[in-house]
Design a protein around this motif. Sequence first.
Motif, short mmCIF file in Angstrom:
data_model
loop_
_atom_site.label_atom_id
_atom_site.label_comp_id
_atom_site.label_asym_id
_atom_site.label_seq_id
_atom_site.Cartn_x
_atom_site.Cartn_y
_atom_site.Cartn_z
N ASN A 1 -8.27 -30.77 52.04
CA ASN A 1 -9.18 -31.88 52.30
C ASN A 1 -8.69 -32.70 53.48
O ASN A 1 -7.49 -32.75 53.78
CB ASN A 1 -9.28 -32.78 51.07
CG ASN A 1 -10.06 -32.15 49.94
OD1 ASN A 1 -10.98 -31.38 50.16
ND2 ASN A 1 -9.67 -32.44 48.71
N LEU A 2 -9.63 -33.38 54.14
CA LEU A 2 -9.26 -34.34 55.17
C LEU A 2 -8.47 -35.48 54.54
O LEU A 2 -8.64 -35.81 53.36
CB LEU A 2 -10.51 -34.92 55.83
CG LEU A 2 -11.46 -33.96 56.57
CD1 LEU A 2 -12.70 -34.70 57.02
CD2 LEU A 2 -10.75 -33.33 57.76
N THR A 3 -7.58 -36.08 55.33
CA THR A 3 -6.89 -37.28 54.87
C THR A 3 -7.83 -38.49 55.07
O THR A 3 -8.84 -38.39 55.79
CB THR A 3 -5.60 -37.51 55.65
OG1 THR A 3 -5.92 -37.74 57.03
CG2 THR A 3 -4.68 -36.29 55.55
N GLU B 1 -8.12 -39.34 58.74
CA GLU B 1 -9.02 -38.46 59.49
C GLU B 1 -10.48 -38.81 59.22
O GLU B 1 -11.32 -38.81 60.14
CB GLU B 1 -8.74 -36.99 59.11
CG GLU B 1 -7.40 -36.47 59.62
CD GLU B 1 -7.03 -35.11 59.06
OE1 GLU B 1 -6.31 -34.35 59.75
OE2 GLU B 1 -7.45 -34.80 57.93
N ALA B 2 -10.79 -39.12 57.96
CA ALA B 2 -12.17 -39.50 57.61
C ALA B 2 -12.57 -40.80 58.31
O ALA B 2 -13.70 -40.94 58.79
CB ALA B 2 -12.29 -39.64 56.10
N THR C 1 -14.99 -30.18 55.84
CA THR C 1 -15.44 -29.84 57.20
C THR C 1 -15.45 -31.04 58.14
O THR C 1 -15.46 -30.86 59.36
CB THR C 1 -16.85 -29.23 57.16
OG1 THR C 1 -17.79 -30.22 56.69
CG2 THR C 1 -16.87 -28.01 56.25
N GLY C 2 -15.50 -32.26 57.58
CA GLY C 2 -15.58 -33.45 58.41
C GLY C 2 -16.97 -33.75 58.94
O GLY C 2 -17.17 -34.63 59.78
#
Length: 232
Positions: A170-172, A175-176, A222-223
């Motif tokens: 998962n994104l951190t 990053e989100a 995926t972001g």
Amino acid sequence: MYGIKHKLIISVTGLLLAALLVFAAIQFTNVSASESITEGEARELIKDRYQGEILNVKKVNSTYLIEMKKEEAFYQIKLSENGGEILSFEKKEQIPNGEQKQLDEEKIKEIIRAEESGELLSLKRVTHKEKSAFEAIVQKDEEKIKITVDALNGEILFRAADEAEVPVRNLTEEEAIQIAQKNEPGEVDDISFEETDSGSYYLVEIEKDDGREAAVQIHAITGTVMSVTWDD
């Protein structure tokens, strides 16, 4: 009369001595010519003479059958064990895979270490596109890499991340937040992580300069920005 007999004896003695020397030389030559050579000597003899790569050597009765590669061409040489005489020298279109000497596991490991640093987790024989090969899994940091090596010439046939072994990440939150602020510039008021049956996502709440608040929904893997809603 005595002088004639004396000369005759000397002449006969000389002829006998010369004959003995010739006979000894012939015997010595025959012995040398028939001296047996070892497999290692046969290998070195052909390698030195023709400057090629020796692929395989096997002995049949008193003859060495030697397979050699030189400048992408293959040759089969018959060499006598007795004296190292070349009995035949034939060019082959291609030596069948089963007759070529395959690299051993230690040589394959050397090739893999030179290609990719990391811990070698496994190594096994496989068939890759009808070629005899070795398949290795190498652990590098958090990633597992699959490398396939040709068993005959050491060529790297395939290299890629072993997707079946790489965990989904998962994104951190950082990053989100970067993705959300790039889409809707402003000050982050709150962030939350949500999991549903259809997947997981981050919900980032951003305070805008005009007083409005944007809720940016971001796919956790995926972001992708899934939606943006506004709270007036």
